[in-house]
Design a protein around this motif. Structure first.
Motif, PDB file in Angstrom:
ATOM      1  N   VAL A 284       0.842  -1.200   0.000  1.00 15.47           N
ATOM      2  CA  VAL A 284       0.000   0.000   0.000  1.00 15.47           C
ATOM      3  C   VAL A 284       0.879   1.252   0.000  1.00 15.47           C
ATOM      4  N   ILE A 285       0.662   2.101  -1.012  1.00 18.14           N
ATOM      5  CA  ILE A 285       1.488   3.291  -1.242  1.00 18.14           C
ATOM      6  C   ILE A 285       0.625   4.537  -1.048  1.00 18.14           C
ATOM      7  N   PRO A 286       0.821   5.298   0.028  1.00 14.97           N
ATOM      8  CA  PRO A 286       0.061   6.540   0.188  1.00 14.97           C
ATOM      9  C   PRO A 286       0.353   7.490  -0.980  1.00 14.97           C
ATOM     10  N   LEU A 287      -0.702   8.161  -1.459  1.00 12.78           N
ATOM     11  CA  LEU A 287      -0.583   9.029  -2.631  1.00 12.78           C
ATOM     12  C   LEU A 287      -1.119  10.426  -2.322  1.00 12.78           C
ATOM     13  N   PRO A 288      -0.369  11.224  -1.549  1.00 14.86           N
ATOM     14  CA  PRO A 288      -0.795  12.601  -1.320  1.00 14.86           C
ATOM     15  C   PRO A 288      -0.404  13.488  -2.499  1.00 14.86           C
ATOM     16  N   GLY A 289      -1.112  14.609  -2.638  1.00 18.74           N
ATOM     17  CA  GLY A 289      -0.743  15.602  -3.642  1.00 18.74           C
ATOM     18  C   GLY A 289       0.003  16.738  -2.987  1.00 18.74           C
ATOM     19  N   SER A 290       0.828  17.415  -3.771  1.00 15.65           N
ATOM     20  CA  SER A 290       1.576  18.549  -3.221  1.00 15.65           C
ATOM     21  C   SER A 290       2.069  19.439  -4.344  1.00 15.65           C
ATOM     22  N   SER A 291       1.993  20.749  -4.120  1.00 14.57           N
ATOM     23  CA  SER A 291       2.526  21.726  -5.074  1.00 14.57           C
ATOM     24  C   SER A 291       3.673  22.529  -4.480  1.00 14.57           C
ATOM     25  N   HIS A 292       4.130  22.118  -3.289  1.00 12.01           N
ATOM     26  CA  HIS A 292       5.220  22.826  -2.608  1.00 12.01           C
ATOM     27  C   HIS A 292       6.298  21.827  -2.210  1.00 12.01           C
ATOM     28  N   ALA A 293       7.553  22.175  -2.452  1.00  9.43           N
ATOM     29  CA  ALA A 293       8.665  21.283  -2.111  1.00  9.43           C
ATOM     30  C   ALA A 293       8.652  20.935  -0.621  1.00  9.43           C
ATOM     31  N   LYS A 294       8.391  21.919   0.226  1.00 11.80           N
ATOM     32  CA  LYS A 294       8.382  21.685   1.669  1.00 11.80           C
ATOM     33  C   LYS A 294       7.323  20.649   2.040  1.00 11.80           C
ATOM     34  N   THR A 296       6.019  18.385   0.011  1.00 18.87           N
ATOM     35  CA  THR A 296       6.417  17.089  -0.545  1.00 18.87           C
ATOM     36  C   THR A 296       7.371  16.373   0.405  1.00 18.87           C
ATOM     37  N   LEU A 297       8.331  17.099   0.943  1.00 20.10           N
ATOM     38  CA  LEU A 297       9.298  16.498   1.867  1.00 20.10           C
ATOM     39  C   LEU A 297       8.612  16.021   3.145  1.00 20.10           C
ATOM     40  N   GLU A 298       7.658  16.799   3.643  1.00 20.45           N
ATOM     41  CA  GLU A 298       6.895  16.396   4.832  1.00 20.45           C
ATOM     42  C   GLU A 298       6.127  15.104   4.547  1.00 20.45           C
ATOM     43  N   ASN A 299       5.493  15.050   3.350  1.00 21.57           N
ATOM     44  CA  ASN A 299       4.732  13.856   2.980  1.00 21.57           C
ATOM     45  C   ASN A 299       5.635  12.632   2.865  1.00 21.57           C
ATOM     46  N   CYS A 300       6.772  12.792   2.197  1.00 24.37           N
ATOM     47  CA  CYS A 300       7.693  11.659   2.015  1.00 24.37           C
ATOM     48  C   CYS A 300       8.191  11.149   3.366  1.00 24.37           C
ATOM     49  N   ALA A 301       8.446  12.074   4.299  1.00 27.04           N
ATOM     50  CA  ALA A 301       8.908  11.673   5.634  1.00 27.04           C
ATOM     51  C   ALA A 301       7.837  10.869   6.359  1.00 27.04           C
ATOM     52  N   GLY A 302       6.571  11.115   6.022  1.00 30.66           N
ATOM     53  CA  GLY A 302       5.486  10.349   6.628  1.00 30.66           C
ATOM     54  C   GLY A 302       5.590   8.862   6.326  1.00 30.66           C
ATOM     55  N   GLY A 303       6.158   8.537   5.178  1.00 36.08           N
ATOM     56  CA  GLY A 303       6.319   7.130   4.804  1.00 36.08           C
ATOM     57  C   GLY A 303       7.402   6.423   5.595  1.00 36.08           C
ATOM     58  N   ASP A 304       8.253   7.189   6.256  1.00 32.60           N
ATOM     59  CA  ASP A 304       9.354   6.598   7.039  1.00 32.60           C
ATOM     60  C   ASP A 304       8.980   6.389   8.503  1.00 32.60           C
ATOM     61  N   ILE A 305       7.794   6.871   8.883  1.00 40.24           N
ATOM     62  CA  ILE A 305       7.388   6.792  10.294  1.00 40.24           C
ATOM     63  C   ILE A 305       6.852   5.399  10.607  1.00 40.24           C
ATOM     64  N   GLU A 306       7.387   4.811  11.658  1.00 34.56           N
ATOM     65  CA  GLU A 306       6.919   3.506  12.129  1.00 34.56           C
ATOM     66  C   GLU A 306       5.892   3.727  13.247  1.00 34.56           C
ATOM     67  N   LEU A 307       4.727   3.146  13.100  1.00 35.11           N
ATOM     68  CA  LEU A 307       3.711   3.218  14.146  1.00 35.11           C
ATOM     69  C   LEU A 307       3.725   1.924  14.952  1.00 35.11           C
ATOM     70  N   THR A 308       3.729   2.043  16.260  1.00 37.96           N
ATOM     71  CA  THR A 308       3.688   0.845  17.105  1.00 37.96           C
ATOM     72  C   THR A 308       2.281   0.250  17.053  1.00 37.96           C
ATOM     73  N   GLN A 309       2.136  -0.979  17.507  1.00 37.18           N
ATOM     74  CA  GLN A 309       0.815  -1.605  17.532  1.00 37.18           C
ATOM     75  C   GLN A 309      -0.130  -0.821  18.428  1.00 37.18           C
TER      76      GLN A 309
END
Length: 337
Positions: A284-294, A296-309
């Motif tokens: 599953v690949i989250p697909l947010p939209g973005s028109s600002h570099a800042k 986009t970077l925030e969104n990409c960092a969201g994919g690196d976050i590990e959520l505990t159970q």
């Protein structure tokens, strides 16, 4: 290092970032976002990726004011200016609507017209990596549509086939005709219906990647849209039932609850939503939209976050008890096709 995953079907050897980048709102407005701002936003996401990985970029034939091809023309200018980024991007384009209409026409003749229009507007600056009909056409059997796309693929006009806003049953039928590489559906903490779960499970079984569009609830889950007036004039969200004034205040309860969890985690509400969507499966690949570099970077960092159970359980309790009012679209006619 930015997390990655793979696509499915005939694209199962393609490594992509865990978070994709939707390009719709760069141009789906009367006054498109300036090129340089769009270009920096696209480059920012691609530049986070490790060598060999690609950014899944999702565009549309009709993502322009009055359904024009402005989106594709902007993308062509991007790859013309930055040709080295063509190999770092996996471009998925939605098409398959009747000309100048919001209605799907997935007849073989119109799919050919759509694919040829996309390639014409891209001007050879980028391969059409994947084509997906934006909606399932109720008047054309899915088997006929997918067979027509397979023929176009064999002619070299596209490389892979996707589906969008389809049911699990339609996905299974389409995949039986030709392997589907990506299925795109809406997934967010306020849009996770029973059929959402069915599509995710079926895609996992069949080896298909799932691109979850609008993971931020079209911006609502960020907490920055509190009132109807916060939506600019002409913004298409003004037409959506769950963005109407009478239900927005009610729906904001889920935003407050998720915001509290995000604060405890020391991440943004947007990142929490993206991490939750990504946790629904490695495919599953989250697909947010973005028109600002800042952003986009925030969104990409969201994919690196590990959520505990424990965190997932807390988020799921919020989702399960949320009484979201208003439908995803004004008409449900072509949803879950």
């Amino acid at each position: 290092m930015t997390r990655t995953t793979t696509l499915g079907g005939t694209a199962s050897d393609i490594v992509v970032g865990k978070v994709a980048h939707g390009l719709m709102l760069m141009t789906w407005k009367q006054d498109p976002v300036p090129d340089e701002q769009c270009f920096e936003a696209i480059k920012a996401g691609i530049d986070t990726l490790p060598p060999g990985a690609k950014m899944l970029l999702v565009a549309g034939e009709f993502y322009g004011h009055n359904l024009s091809t402005t989106n594709l023309e902007m993308i062509a200018r991007f790859f013309e200016k930055y040709p080295s980024y063509a190999d770092k991007a996996f471009l998925s384009v939605k098409g398959g609507l009747a000309p100048n209409s919001y209605h799907p026409d997935c007849s073989p003749a119109n799919l050919r017209r759509s694919v040829e229009t996309i390639n014409e507007k891209l001007r050879g600056t980028k391969r059409l990596d994947l084509f997906e009909s934006a909606r399932v056409d109720p008047n054309v059997p899915i088997e006929v549509s997918i067979a027509a796309l397979a023929e176009l693929k064999n002619e070299g006009k596209l490389d892979h086939i996707g589906m969008s806003e389809c049911s699990a049953a339609s996905l299974r039928r389409g995949n039986a005709i030709h392997p589907i590489s990506v299925v795109e559906i809406e997934i967010s903490p306020w849009s996770c219906e029973e059929e959402t779960k069915n599509v995710i499970a079926t895609a996992n079984e069949l080896g298909i990647a799932v691109a979850g569009y609008a993971p931020l609830g079209r911006g609502f889950l960020t907490g920055q849209i509190k009132r109807f007036e916060d939506l600019p004039e002409g913004d298409f969200r003004r037409t959506l039932p769950r963005f109407q004034e009478d239900v927005m205040r009610h729906n904001f309860a889920i935003v407050d609850a998720l915001s509290d969890i995000a604060k405890k985690k020391n991440v943004t509400s947007a990142q929490l939503s993206i991490a939750w969507v990504g946790a629904l499966g490695p495919h599953v690949i989250p697909l947010p939209g973005s028109s600002h570099a800042k952003r986009t970077l925030e969104n990409c960092a969201g994919g690196d976050i590990e959520l505990t159970q424990e965190e997932l359980d807390e988020i799921n309790r919020v989702i399960d008890t949320a009484d979201i009012q208003g439908g995803r679209y004004a008409t449900a006619a072509t949803l879950w096709g």
